[in-house]
Scaffold this motif. Structure first.
Motif, PDB file in Angstrom:
ATOM      1  N   VAL A 107      44.745 -58.980  22.957  1.00 30.47           N
ATOM      2  CA  VAL A 107      44.501 -58.144  24.137  1.00 30.47           C
ATOM      3  C   VAL A 107      43.769 -58.900  25.247  1.00 30.47           C
ATOM      4  O   VAL A 107      43.858 -58.522  26.406  1.00 30.47           O
ATOM      5  CB  VAL A 107      43.734 -56.845  23.787  1.00 30.47           C
ATOM      6  N   ARG A 108      43.043 -59.960  24.895  1.00 29.22           N
ATOM      7  CA  ARG A 108      42.345 -60.788  25.876  1.00 29.22           C
ATOM      8  C   ARG A 108      42.190 -62.200  25.316  1.00 29.22           C
ATOM      9  O   ARG A 108      42.244 -62.400  24.112  1.00 29.22           O
ATOM     10  CB  ARG A 108      40.927 -60.280  26.171  1.00 29.22           C
ATOM     11  N   ALA A 109      41.927 -63.141  26.210  1.00 28.55           N
ATOM     12  CA  ALA A 109      41.568 -64.501  25.805  1.00 28.55           C
ATOM     13  C   ALA A 109      40.336 -64.899  26.597  1.00 28.55           C
ATOM     14  O   ALA A 109      40.241 -64.621  27.807  1.00 28.55           O
ATOM     15  CB  ALA A 109      42.706 -65.473  26.064  1.00 28.55           C
ATOM     16  N   TYR A 110      39.382 -65.504  25.925  1.00 29.05           N
ATOM     17  CA  TYR A 110      38.128 -65.921  26.543  1.00 29.05           C
ATOM     18  C   TYR A 110      37.918 -67.411  26.313  1.00 29.05           C
ATOM     19  O   TYR A 110      38.325 -67.954  25.288  1.00 29.05           O
ATOM     20  CB  TYR A 110      36.945 -65.145  25.946  1.00 29.05           C
ATOM     21  N   TYR A 111      37.234 -68.052  27.247  1.00 24.19           N
ATOM     22  CA  TYR A 111      36.918 -69.465  27.099  1.00 24.19           C
ATOM     23  C   TYR A 111      35.463 -69.665  26.717  1.00 24.19           C
ATOM     24  O   TYR A 111      35.034 -70.778  26.490  1.00 24.19           O
ATOM     25  CB  TYR A 111      37.285 -70.234  28.377  1.00 24.19           C
ATOM     26  N   ALA A 148      33.506 -63.678  24.246  1.00 20.18           N
ATOM     27  CA  ALA A 148      34.367 -63.186  23.173  1.00 20.18           C
ATOM     28  C   ALA A 148      33.567 -62.360  22.173  1.00 20.18           C
ATOM     29  O   ALA A 148      34.019 -61.309  21.713  1.00 20.18           O
ATOM     30  CB  ALA A 148      35.054 -64.359  22.470  1.00 20.18           C
ATOM     31  N   GLY A 149      32.355 -62.812  21.870  1.00 21.62           N
ATOM     32  CA  GLY A 149      31.502 -62.078  20.932  1.00 21.62           C
ATOM     33  C   GLY A 149      31.065 -60.732  21.473  1.00 21.62           C
ATOM     34  O   GLY A 149      30.995 -59.745  20.723  1.00 21.62           O
ATOM     35  N   ALA A 166      38.429 -69.118  17.508  1.00 18.52           N
ATOM     36  CA  ALA A 166      37.014 -69.114  17.885  1.00 18.52           C
ATOM     37  C   ALA A 166      36.309 -70.380  17.415  1.00 18.52           C
ATOM     38  O   ALA A 166      35.503 -70.952  18.148  1.00 18.52           O
ATOM     39  CB  ALA A 166      36.319 -67.883  17.327  1.00 18.52           C
ATOM     40  N   HIS A 167      36.611 -70.830  16.219  1.00 13.63           N
ATOM     41  CA  HIS A 167      35.948 -72.025  15.692  1.00 13.63           C
ATOM     42  C   HIS A 167      36.393 -73.266  16.448  1.00 13.63           C
ATOM     43  O   HIS A 167      35.580 -74.141  16.754  1.00 13.63           O
ATOM     44  CB  HIS A 167      36.206 -72.179  14.195  1.00 13.63           C
ATOM     45  N   THR A 168      37.660 -73.348  16.764  1.00 15.27           N
ATOM     46  CA  THR A 168      38.173 -74.508  17.502  1.00 15.27           C
ATOM     47  C   THR A 168      37.497 -74.623  18.863  1.00 15.27           C
ATOM     48  O   THR A 168      36.995 -75.685  19.236  1.00 15.27           O
ATOM     49  CB  THR A 168      39.701 -74.403  17.698  1.00 15.27           C
ATOM     50  N   VAL A 169      37.462 -73.530  19.601  1.00 20.19           N
ATOM     51  CA  VAL A 169      36.861 -73.548  20.935  1.00 20.19           C
ATOM     52  C   VAL A 169      35.347 -73.735  20.831  1.00 20.19           C
ATOM     53  O   VAL A 169      34.748 -74.450  21.635  1.00 20.19           O
ATOM     54  CB  VAL A 169      37.209 -72.269  21.721  1.00 20.19           C
ATOM     55  N   GLY A 170      34.735 -73.134  19.827  1.00 17.93           N
ATOM     56  CA  GLY A 170      33.297 -73.258  19.650  1.00 17.93           C
ATOM     57  C   GLY A 170      32.862 -74.670  19.303  1.00 17.93           C
ATOM     58  O   GLY A 170      31.808 -75.130  19.736  1.00 17.93           O
ATOM     59  N   ILE A 183      41.341 -74.771  26.646  1.00 17.41           N
ATOM     60  CA  ILE A 183      42.525 -74.568  27.485  1.00 17.41           C
ATOM     61  C   ILE A 183      43.791 -74.890  26.698  1.00 17.41           C
ATOM     62  O   ILE A 183      44.785 -74.173  26.788  1.00 17.41           O
ATOM     63  CB  ILE A 183      42.436 -75.408  28.773  1.00 17.41           C
ATOM     64  N   ALA A 184      43.744 -75.942  25.894  1.00 15.59           N
ATOM     65  CA  ALA A 184      44.925 -76.355  25.127  1.00 15.59           C
ATOM     66  C   ALA A 184      45.388 -75.285  24.142  1.00 15.59           C
ATOM     67  O   ALA A 184      46.588 -75.089  23.961  1.00 15.59           O
ATOM     68  CB  ALA A 184      44.644 -77.661  24.385  1.00 15.59           C
ATOM     69  N   VAL A 185      44.450 -74.574  23.523  1.00 21.42           N
ATOM     70  CA  VAL A 185      44.831 -73.563  22.537  1.00 21.42           C
ATOM     71  C   VAL A 185      44.926 -72.165  23.152  1.00 21.42           C
ATOM     72  O   VAL A 185      45.234 -71.203  22.455  1.00 21.42           O
ATOM     73  CB  VAL A 185      43.885 -73.547  21.317  1.00 21.42           C
ATOM     74  N   GLY A 186      44.630 -72.056  24.452  1.00 19.73           N
ATOM     75  CA  GLY A 186      44.736 -70.747  25.102  1.00 19.73           C
ATOM     76  C   GLY A 186      43.488 -69.900  24.975  1.00 19.73           C
ATOM     77  O   GLY A 186      43.536 -68.685  25.130  1.00 19.73           O
ATOM     78  N   GLY A 187      42.366 -70.530  24.689  1.00 18.10           N
ATOM     79  CA  GLY A 187      41.102 -69.808  24.588  1.00 18.10           C
ATOM     80  C   GLY A 187      40.927 -69.104  23.257  1.00 18.10           C
ATOM     81  O   GLY A 187      41.715 -69.260  22.332  1.00 18.10           O
ATOM     82  N   ILE A 188      39.863 -68.333  23.188  1.00 20.09           N
ATOM     83  CA  ILE A 188      39.573 -67.519  22.004  1.00 20.09           C
ATOM     84  C   ILE A 188      40.327 -66.214  22.194  1.00 20.09           C
ATOM     85  O   ILE A 188      40.072 -65.477  23.142  1.00 20.09           O
ATOM     86  CB  ILE A 188      38.066 -67.250  21.873  1.00 20.09           C
ATOM     87  N   LYS A 189      41.252 -65.941  21.303  1.00 22.09           N
ATOM     88  CA  LYS A 189      42.097 -64.761  21.445  1.00 22.09           C
ATOM     89  C   LYS A 189      41.476 -63.566  20.723  1.00 22.09           C
ATOM     90  O   LYS A 189      41.247 -63.623  19.524  1.00 22.09           O
ATOM     91  CB  LYS A 189      43.487 -65.056  20.911  1.00 22.09           C
ATOM     92  N   LEU A 190      41.209 -62.520  21.487  1.00 26.05           N
ATOM     93  CA  LEU A 190      40.677 -61.273  20.947  1.00 26.05           C
ATOM     94  C   LEU A 190      41.859 -60.446  20.470  1.00 26.05           C
ATOM     95  O   LEU A 190      42.692 -60.018  21.275  1.00 26.05           O
ATOM     96  CB  LEU A 190      39.897 -60.534  22.038  1.00 26.05           C
ATOM     97  N   GLN A 191      41.937 -60.234  19.160  1.00 30.47           N
ATOM     98  CA  GLN A 191      43.090 -59.549  18.587  1.00 30.47           C
ATOM     99  C   GLN A 191      42.668 -58.281  17.860  1.00 30.47           C
ATOM    100  O   GLN A 191      41.626 -58.249  17.204  1.00 30.47           O
ATOM    101  CB  GLN A 191      43.824 -60.472  17.620  1.00 30.47           C
TER     102      GLN A 191
END
Length: 73
Positions: free
Chosen positions: A5-9, A14-15, A33-37, A44-52
């Motif tokens: 529903v959303r993506a956060y950087y 995200a939390g 979340a772990h990758t971006v964290g 940007i490469a993975v599209g951010g932290i995806k809130l699902q």
């Protein structure tokens, strides 16, 4: 099945969004979340932290996030 529903950087944003939805009883998963964290430059490469959320909760989740204004958009 879960839908994004959303993506956060930012892991913090995200939390906050995750907490808002969970307080409303909606199950939430933060994909990547772990990758971006750990390696924020990959955000940007993975599209951010995806809130699902579960597919059947998408509309409700969108409404809750929208009601919190620009912080969770």
């Amino acid at each position: 099945r879960f839908a994004t529903v959303r993506a956060y950087y930012s892991p913090v944003e995200a939390g906050i969004a995750k907490g808002c939805l969970e307080s409303a009883g909606i199950p939430v998963f933060l994909a990547d979340a772990h990758t971006v964290g750990l390696v924020w430059t990959l955000g940007i490469a993975v599209g951010g932290i995806k809130l699902q959320v579960p597919e059947e909760e998408v509309e409700r989740a969108e409404g809750i996030l929208a009601s919190h204004g620009p912080l969770l958009m």
